[in-house]
Each structure stands twice: as structure tokens, then as C-alpha cells.
Design an enzyme around this catalytic site. Structure first.
Site, PDB file in Angstrom:
ATOM      1  CG  ASP A 190     -71.026  70.542 -36.152  1.00  0.00           C
ATOM      2  OD1 ASP A 190     -71.985  69.931 -35.798  1.00  0.00           O
ATOM      3  OD2 ASP A 190     -69.982  70.917 -35.962  1.00  0.00           O
ATOM      4  CD  GLU A 426     -67.885  78.690 -38.793  1.00  0.00           C
ATOM      5  OE1 GLU A 426     -69.146  77.971 -38.712  1.00  0.00           O
ATOM      6  OE2 GLU A 426     -66.969  78.363 -38.825  1.00  0.00           O
ATOM      7  CE1 TYR A 490     -63.421  72.305 -40.848  1.00  0.00           C
ATOM      8  CE2 TYR A 490     -64.418  74.551 -40.369  1.00  0.00           C
ATOM      9  CZ  TYR A 490     -63.977  74.041 -39.900  1.00  0.00           C
ATOM     10  OH  TYR A 490     -63.985  73.550 -38.220  1.00  0.00           O
ATOM     11  CD  GLU A 526     -64.452  76.753 -36.434  1.00  0.00           C
ATOM     12  OE1 GLU A 526     -64.637  75.971 -36.690  1.00  0.00           O
ATOM     13  OE2 GLU A 526     -65.446  76.688 -34.834  1.00  0.00           O
TER      14      GLU A 526
HETATM   15  C1  GCB Z   1     -67.725  75.011 -37.678  1.00  0.00           C
HETATM   16  C2  GCB Z   1     -67.462  75.842 -36.343  1.00  0.00           C
HETATM   17  C3  GCB Z   1     -67.677  74.460 -35.933  1.00  0.00           C
HETATM   18  C4  GCB Z   1     -68.164  73.055 -36.023  1.00  0.00           C
HETATM   19  C5  GCB Z   1     -67.713  73.061 -37.323  1.00  0.00           C
HETATM   20  C6  GCB Z   1     -66.511  71.520 -38.497  1.00  0.00           C
HETATM   21  O1  GCB Z   1     -67.258  75.917 -38.634  1.00  0.00           O
HETATM   22  O2  GCB Z   1     -67.956  76.840 -36.090  1.00  0.00           O
HETATM   23  O3  GCB Z   1     -68.941  74.552 -34.613  1.00  0.00           O
HETATM   24  O4  GCB Z   1     -68.230  71.770 -36.157  1.00  0.00           O
HETATM   25  O5  GCB Z   1     -67.283  74.185 -38.212  1.00  0.00           O
HETATM   26  O6  GCB Z   1     -66.815  70.545 -38.182  1.00  0.00           O
HETATM   27  O7  GCB Z   1     -68.132  71.786 -38.951  1.00  0.00           O
END
Ligand code: GCB
Length: 615
Positions: A190, A426, A490, A526
Site C-alpha cells: 500500500d 503482514e 484495524y 499499526e
Molecule cells: C496495513 C499495512 C499498511 C497499510 C495499512 C492501511 O496493514 O501494513 O502498509 O498502509 O494497513 O492503511 O491499510
């Protein structure tokens, strides 16, 4: 007949060029950053270079390595993608040219070319002769060009690079259709696949016999410390001298080489320890034959317990971010003012650390972290690894990861700021349990993959904890095989969207389960929410500044209740560019706590008040 010769000559030359001896890089040659000092010379070739795209792939056949015609100007360092109007998504072959006058004073020394990074593959010619090739972005490589370079003369340097996205590369790309979530360019990660010479290119010279590598290790005991210095030599040097200068200390030892190595063990009573509050650096000088090298080192120790990360024997809680090298126009190119600003914002917001997501950053970032007392989780470019496309591909990627681990450790092993090696971000298992709060099973093959990477890292450096960063719903067994566990979560965003309360409940439960199962500290590397700066609401609503603040606050407060959580890194430090796709409005990831031009969002003020009050 004559005509025949004219026809065949370029073929022979081009065959010779293709079959010519392109050396592959040796990781040890990147260990010592170029230095202008009493024995060594260094010339930074940053500036305006010539540049030409090779869309038809004819450059080698047409011998562009002898000089580019009809070229345009390009700034190095800098991704090329946004420096001109027609190249943003172009990832094919490109050629760079620079001319460098090598002074007479370099005569008689070994002369090297060093490229800070070239995404993804590069070939170098000097004065039309092939000197070396390298695969893998985000890491430096160097070649001995003593036999190709002319001293007291101008030299032609030509570098070809390409950044094609391929399933067998690390990071991985072009993996087939992702359905409605496919993107363009087709990265399996990403961030935008910026390309070109994104870091400085150097010429440097070193004595014929001298210091090949220096590895420092520091051990801290109550009230004293030991600094061990392993020196590797090249050529015919018999003895080395090592001096350590610092607050009230001048330590000196004289050493004999045994084989190619010599080790000094220096005792430092009452050491001034390197820490986030006092990032004190000692000056280490190594002398071997006529060669001298100066290195700033910090005396500090890093270890883990079953719950905590320890710096100098004391618990340290990581407050910070996952970041990117990313800025408009520069792309991933080193932009000095942006780097300095970022460190200043890290301090402003009360952070003490960040992760070099998802690849090693420019060495200037590492040196700055040493000076500023910022702790680094240093990551190889293994983002978007998958296991579903067959063992043949996976095995190729594994060997690339191992090479990247060795190169990263060779490059960064002497930085006190680097406290953890991260071997992947990931990785994606064959089967997932994304939304459930439960992990997926790990098969023996993938578990061995990570155990092998772990062993490779430990063989290269036994002084720092090693981790991988796990995906929500991925196998926890992969994490359990590491020294500490890093997870990206998330809940409340990609799953349970908009429902922070229930999201955090699942998050909390998963943290408890994970710690119970493996009894190792956890860093949440994250968590975050896309946030469009300036968007506000009176009731909790995704994409608003209030939602981002509430999301981050809820996660941090949950972590506060768990003594085995050793750090919280918000995703992300600043908004950053991505490929185009339907979940990336305007080709951007907006999870930054700062905008792409480094303006604070509401969450930044929240973090500033929280982090500046707590240690
Ligand atoms: C993740 C990734 C990261 C993305 C992020 C997102 O888990 O490690 O590279 O930018 O999510 O914002 O989706």
C-alpha cells in the site's frame, strides 16, 4: 564483406556487453559509509544527472552506456516519477548519466562506486565498462571500480535501473487480479512504487590495505560497560589500533590480526549510556595500516522479558508511528528538510520511536535517529509476502529476504537507534480469519520460512530482538517464533467499520489471548483510520478528524491496561501516496496524523497531550 563486418560488430559488442562481467555486490562493501577523512576520500554525486527512458529496451544494444543522447535532466537523489509529466506510472528501464572528475590525490587508492539505493534492479557502467549489478530496492550496493576509473580525469558513470513489479520480487507485485480491490500500478503493498536513484551515489577511495568492516557490540552491566569492536581487514595489515573517546574517557587498545579479524574489548567504567533522553555518542576511531575510520557509537543494551522491552535494563514503552519515505515530487528520494522536519515533529508530538515501514530508509535517517535518541524498528522490504502462489516462487522470495537481512544488518548494525529487526510486514497466509478476532493456522512450510529468516537475522546479529509484523487474522504461530510480537490491527476500521467500541473489545480480547498463548511482549505496530483533514462531525463518523482521534485514543487507553504491551505505533505518521484503487481516494492513504505536507490533524494534538505526559 565490409558491410557484413559493420553489421556484425555491434552484435559482438552487445553480446560482450550482456555477457560482460557485471559483478554482484558484496554486502561487506556497504558496511562503512563513505567518509572524507585523513586516509579516505569521498565524493557525493548528488545533483542534476542526464536521464533517458528505454521503453523499447534497446539501450544495451545501442550502447547507451557510452553516453546518453537526447537525454533530459533529472535530480538525484529523487524518484523520477513526478519530476516530469509523462512518467508517473512508468516502471520500466531508465538510464542515468553523470560525469565525475576524480582528483589526482585519489591515485594509488582503491576506488569504489556506491549507490544508496536503486529500485528495483540496477546495472552500472564506468567509462563504458560494466562494473556491477544489484537486485533489491532500498538498500545500498558498492563496487570496486579501481580498474575502470581514470584518475586526474573526468569519468563517465552510467546507471540503468528498472522497477518492474513481479511476483518473485520483494516487495511483491503483479500478482494477478485482485478483483474490485485491484490497483494500478499493481503493487501487493500500500504505497506508490516510486523508482529510480532515490539516494545519493558516491565515489570514494580507501587505502590499498585497510579496514573492511567494523562491528561494535556494547554490553551494559551495573555501573560499567564493555564495548567490543570486531575489525575485518583487507590487504596486508598486521595491527590495528582502536580509540574510544567520550565524556572523560580515552580508551586505547592495540591489536594483532588473527586471520582477517581482530577484536578489541574496551571496558568503560561509569559509561554515559545512550538513551532517548540522552542520546550520547562516543567517537570510535579505528586505525589499520594507513587506513582510519571514525564511527559514532552509543553504549546501550536492548533486551526483552516476557512482558517488556528493556533499554539499558529499564522498561521502555515505544510511542510513535509507522512512517514512509514519501513527499510530493521527491517521491521516495531523500529530502533533507522533510527528514529534519519529521524528526522535529516526532519530538513535538512526544514520540520516541518509529518503524521504517516497509523497507530500510536512507542512512541519513539512521544517523539522525542516533543523534536525536529516536528508537527504530528497522524493517527489510518484505511487505506483501504471500504463500498461495506455489513453493517455487516462495523459495525465491525467501532467498531474497535472507539477502536483504544480511545487507540491512551490514548497513545498520552499528546504529544505537536500531533496537529491533523486523523481517516482514503482514505476510499473507494461504487461509485467513480476517474479521473474527481469531488467528489462522500456520502450516509447517510457512512456519519454517519465518524460522529460517529468524536464524539468518540472529546469525548476522545476536544483539537485537527480531520480529515480524503480523496481519489481523494471520497465523499467530509465526509471531510466536520471534523474540517479541508485532501486530497491525484495524478493528473498528476495516472490520467492524465505524464501531470503535466493539472494535476495541475485540482488540483487547485478542491482545490477552495472544499474550497468554506465547508469553512474549507485544508491540502494536499499526492501528489507525483514514482521515480527510478538515472533515468534521458532531457524531462519530469515519474519515473525520474526530473519528481518528477517538479511534487512536480508544486503542491507546486499551493498551494502557495491559502490562505486556511494549509499544503503540499509530498508522501512520503522515498521509502518503499509493497506487490507484477504489479504497485509495486520489491515490492516497489518509491515515496520517499529519497531512502529506506535515500539518497536524486533531489526532496529532491529542497524541501530543497524551505522550508528553507519559513515559
Ligand atoms: C496495513 C499495512 C499498511 C497499510 C495499512 C492501511 O496493514 O501494513 O502498509 O498502509 O494497513 O492503511 O491499510
Amino acid at each position: 564483406m565490409k558491410k557484413f563486418y559493420l553489421f556484425i560488430l555491434p552484435v559482438i559488442v552487445s553480446f560482450a556487453a550482456n555477457a560482460q562481467a557485471f559483478m554482484t555486490a558484496n554486502a561487506q562493501d556497504i558496511a562503512l559509509y563513505p567518509q572524507q577523512n585523513e586516509s579516505r576520500n569521498a565524493m557525493n554525486l548528488s545533483g542534476i544527472w542526464k536521464f533517458k527512458k528505454d521503453t523499447a529496451g534497446v539501450g544495451e544494444k545501442e550502447q547507451w552506456f557510452n553516453g546518453l543522447t537526447h537525454a533530459v535532466s533529472i535530480a538525484v537523489p529523487g524518484s523520477y516519477n513526478e519530476q516530469m509529466e509523462d512518467s508517473r506510472d512508468y516502471l520500466g528501464l531508465v538510464w542515468y548519466e553523470q560525469r565525475a572528475f576524480v582528483p589526482k590525490s585519489w591515485a594509488g587508492q582503491k576506488i569504489f562506486i556506491r549507490v544508496g539505493s536503486a529500485s528495483y534492479a540496477a546495472k552500472i557502467w564506468v567509462n563504458g565498462k560494466p562494473v556491477g549489478m544489484h537486485e533489491g530496492g532500498h538498500l545500498p550496493f558498492a563496487f570496486d571500480i579501481s580498474n575502470d576509473v581514470s584518475v586526474n580525469a573526468e569519468n563517465l558513470i552510467v546507471i540503468q535501473t528498472e522497477n518492474e513489479l513481479k511476483p518473485t520480487r520483494v516487495p511483491t507485485g503483479n500478482l494477478g487480479s485482485g478483483g474490485m480491490f485491484s490497483n494500478n500500478p499493481k503493487t501487493n503493498y500500500d504505497f506508490f512504487p516510486y523508482a529510480g536513484l532515490e539516494r545519493a551515489v558516491w565515489l570514494y577511495s580507501i587505502p590499498q590495505n585497510g579496514i573492511g568492516d567494523i562491528t561494535t557490540k556494547t554490553i551494559v552491566n551495573d555501573g560499567s560497560a564493555t564495548v567490543s569492536v570486531l575489525i575485518k581487514k583487507y590487504g596486508s595489515v598486521k595491527k590495528a589500533a582502536v580509540k574510544l573517546n567520550g565524556d572523560n574517557t580515552t580508551e586505547q587498545s592495540l591489536l594483532d590480526f588473527s586471520g582477517d579479524e581482530a577484536t578489541a574489548v574496551i571496558k568503560v567504567p561509569n559509561p554515559r549510556l545512550w538513551s532517548t533522553d540522552d542520546p550520547y555518542l562516543y567517537q570510535l576511531t579505528v586505525i589499520a595500516g594507513t587506513d582510519v575510520y571514525h564511527l559514532n557509537i552509543g553504549i546501550r543494551s536492548v533486551s526483552v522479558t516476557n512482558k517488556q522491552l528493556l533499554l539499558n535494563g529499564k522498561p521502555v514503552f515505544l510511542k510513535g508511528f509507522g512512517k514512509h519515505e514519501d513527499f510530493p515530487i521527491f517521491g521516495k528520494g531523500l529530502a533533507g528538510p522533510v527528514m529534519v522536519k519529521d524528526y522535529s515533529l516526532l519530538k513535538w508530538v512526544g514520540a520516541n520511536s518509529y518503524r521504517t515501514s516497509h523497507y530500510p530508509y536512507d542512512e541519513e535517517y539512521m544517523m539522525m535517529a542516533d543523534r536525536e535518541g529516536i528508537l527504530i524498528i528497522d524493517e527489510i522490504p518484505a511487505v506483501g509476502l504471500i504463500f498461495a502462489d506455489g513453493e517455487a516462487n516462495v523459495d525465491i522470495r525467501k532467498e531474497t529476504c535472507k539477502k536483504q537481512i544480511r545487507e540491512l544488518v551490514a548497513r545498520d548494525k552499528n546504529h544505537p537507534s536500531v533496537i529491533i529487526w523486523s523481517l516482514a510486514n503482514e505476510p499473507f497466509p494461504k487461509n485467513m480469519n480476517f474479521g473474527s478476532g481469531k488467528d489462522a493456522p500456520a502450516d509447517a512450510y510457512s512456519l519454517n520460512f519465518f524460522k529460517e529468516l529468524y536464524r539468518t537475522a540472529k546469525e548476522a546479529d545476536d544483539t537485537r530482538p527480531v520480529t515480524i509484523v503480523g496481519l489481523q487474522g494471520g497465523p499467530s504461530e509465526w509471531l510466536g517464533a520471534m523474540d517479541l510480537m508485532c501486530i497491525n490491527r484495524y478493528y473498528g476500521w476495516y472490520t467492524q467499520p465505524g464501531d470503535i467500541k466493539n472494535g476495541v473489545k475485540l482488540f483487547s480480547q485478542e491482545l490477552d489471548d495472544l499474550h497468554l498463548k506465547y508469553n512474549k511482549p507485544i508491540i502494536v505496530t499499526e492501528f489507525g483510520a483514514d482521515t480527510y483533514a478538515g472533515m468534521h462531525t458532531d457524531q462519530q463518523e469515519m474519515f473525520t478528524e474526530e473519528f481518528q482521534k477517538d479511534f487512536i485514543k480508544a486503542y491507546l487507553e486499551c493498551a494502557d491496561t495491559k502490562d505486556f504491551v511494549a509499544g503503540m505505533h499509530v498508522w501512520a505518521f503522515a498521509d502518503f501516496k499509493t497506487s490507484q484503487g477504489i479504497i485509495r481516494f486520489g491515490g492516497m492513504n489518509y491515515k496520517g496524523v499529519f497531512t502529506r505536507d506535515r500539518k497536524p490533524k486533531l489526532a496529532a494534538y491529542y497524541l501530543r497531550s497524551k505522550w508528553n505526559l507519559t513515559h
